[in-house]
Scaffold this active site. Structure first.
Site, PDB file in Angstrom:
ATOM      1  CG  ASP A  41      -1.913   1.102   1.243  1.00 45.76           C
ATOM      2  OD1 ASP A  41      -1.925   1.886   0.278  1.00 45.76           O
ATOM      3  OD2 ASP A  41      -2.675   1.191   2.203  1.00 45.76           O
ATOM      4  NE  ARG A  63       1.216   3.216   7.479  1.00 41.64           N
ATOM      5  CZ  ARG A  63      -0.087   3.418   7.658  1.00 41.64           C
ATOM      6  NH1 ARG A  63      -0.508   4.584   8.131  1.00 41.64           N
ATOM      7  NH2 ARG A  63      -0.957   2.470   7.375  1.00 41.64           N
ATOM      8  CD  GLN A 102      -3.607  -0.179   9.698  1.00 36.14           C
ATOM      9  OE1 GLN A 102      -3.568   1.000  10.033  1.00 36.14           O
ATOM     10  NE2 GLN A 102      -3.876  -0.536   8.471  1.00 36.14           N
ATOM     11  CG  ASP A 141     -10.402   9.081   7.221  1.00 38.64           C
ATOM     12  OD1 ASP A 141     -10.219   7.997   6.622  1.00 38.64           O
ATOM     13  OD2 ASP A 141      -9.675  10.082   7.069  1.00 38.64           O
ATOM     14  CD  GLU A 194      -7.500   8.541   9.931  1.00 46.10           C
ATOM     15  OE1 GLU A 194      -7.104   7.483   9.403  1.00 46.10           O
ATOM     16  OE2 GLU A 194      -7.150   9.679   9.524  1.00 46.10           O
ATOM     17  CB  SER A 205      -8.364   5.242   6.686  1.00 37.76           C
ATOM     18  OG  SER A 205      -8.556   5.523   5.323  1.00 37.76           O
TER      19      SER A 205
END
Length: 336
Positions: free
Chosen positions: A57, A111, A126, A237, A250, A253
């Site tokens: 991704d 990331r 996650q 979101d 948040e 998503s």
């Protein structure tokens, strides 16, 4: 570094050992609640995938994954995952999962391009989930009902942990307010996208902002979205209000994923036609992969919210700049 928010007179509700116990309880409780709500089965997730297949991704389309030459691939490159939005759909196809059922994974990612602040870390954990749907279910009601089910699992988990630790007092609004990014822009044209989110979530508590990624009438986008996982007409979101850091927060998503038609349109709109030659994208354009809905729900994000922490580093072990470590320590924030 993004702006670091330091709450005045902050003290953690739980000490370090209570926090570690509570983190495990939250993760164990929530994943079972989520699986029950959405009819998901747990499967093992990769931390690395081959480069050049289109399986990793690339998030908003600009972030670069950590990559390395893999001897097992004859010197070809491999990448540490950034999330599993595409890999999960491929896994559903491989395992012949039928409509109405899905999978979830315990995903750990790096990331490297993330800007660090109270909410963001280079380490991401996650629950990545994905569910097969029919063509008839590719609609807004399916999306909204799924959002409500996720919020129900969050609320159940919050109630369960407060029964174990009555000193916790996180409030989560169960009723979800749904709004599109265009409606938000129309309501608050003078505000930035983040300021709009803060205003609407402060008012309603739990909000699902829909249709993120598409071009707004102002000629801007509410937020960036890669063109090849969510259908920009059917995504969004989940945001809740966080009293500790005083902002919209948040949690997830998610969205109904692209079909061949929406993928074709979104690749063209973002000038990403080079992806059409990748294995994953060729399969999608040929209608070989199942139609799905899916998303990611931040594990550390959920723990941070429910345990009323001021910094995500209080519920996960990651790396931080010396400046951030020193500022946090001076303001009562203990990073793990």
């Amino acid at each position: 570094m993004k702006q670091l928010f330091l709450p005045e007179d902050y003290t953690s509700v739980l000490d370090v050992w209570q926090t570690e116990h509570a983190i495990k309880f939250i993760k164990d409780t929530f994943q079972l609640a989520l699986a029950a709500e959405l009819k998901l089965r747990r499967i093992t997730a990769p931390i690395v995938v081959p480069s050049g297949k289109g399986l990793n991704d690339n998030l908003s389309g600009t972030e670069q994954p950590v990559s390395f030459g893999a001897r097992v691939l004859g010197g070809q490159r491999a990448e540490i995952v950034q999330s599993l939005a595409k890999w999960k759909r491929y896994a559903l196809w491989r395992h012949h999962i039928q409509p109405g059922m899905g999978i979830y994974t315990d995903m750990n990612a790096i990331r490297r391009d993330e800007d660090l602040d109270n909410l963001h870390s280079v380490y991401t954990d996650q629950w990545d989930w994905e569910k097969v749907i029919t063509r008839e279910q590719r609609n807004i009601e399916t999306l909204k009902n799924t959002v409500r089910a996720i919020v129900a699992a969050v609320s159940y988990t919050n109630d369960a942990i407060k029964a174990k630790f009555p000193q916790l007092s996180c409030r989560i609004e169960r009723d979800v307010f749904f709004v599109t990014a265009q409606e938000l822009e129309d309501m608050y044209p003078e505000l930035s996208p983040k300021e709009r989110e803060n205003k609407i979530v402060r008012e309603h508590g739990t909000v699902f902002v829909m249709q993120i990624g598409k071009l707004l009438r102002s000629g801007t986008r509410h937020d960036g979205r890669a063109p090849d996982y969510d259908d920009w007409e059917l995504n969004g979101d989940i945001l809740v209000w966080n009293d500790v850091i005083d902002c919209a927060f948040e949690l997830s998503s998610m969205g109904i994923r692209v079909d061949a038609e929406s993928l074709d349109r979104q690749l063209s709109e973002l000038g990403a036609d080079d992806r059409r030659s990748l294995t994953y994208h060729r399969m999608l354009l040929a209608d070989e992969l199942p139609l799905t809905i899916g998303g990611g729900i931040g594990q550390s994000r959920l723990c941070m919210l429910i345990l009323q922490k001021a910094h995500i580093g209080e519920v996960q072990s990651s790396i931080w700049s010396d400046e951030m470590i020193e500022k946090c320590a001076a303001n009562g924030i203990t990073l793990l």
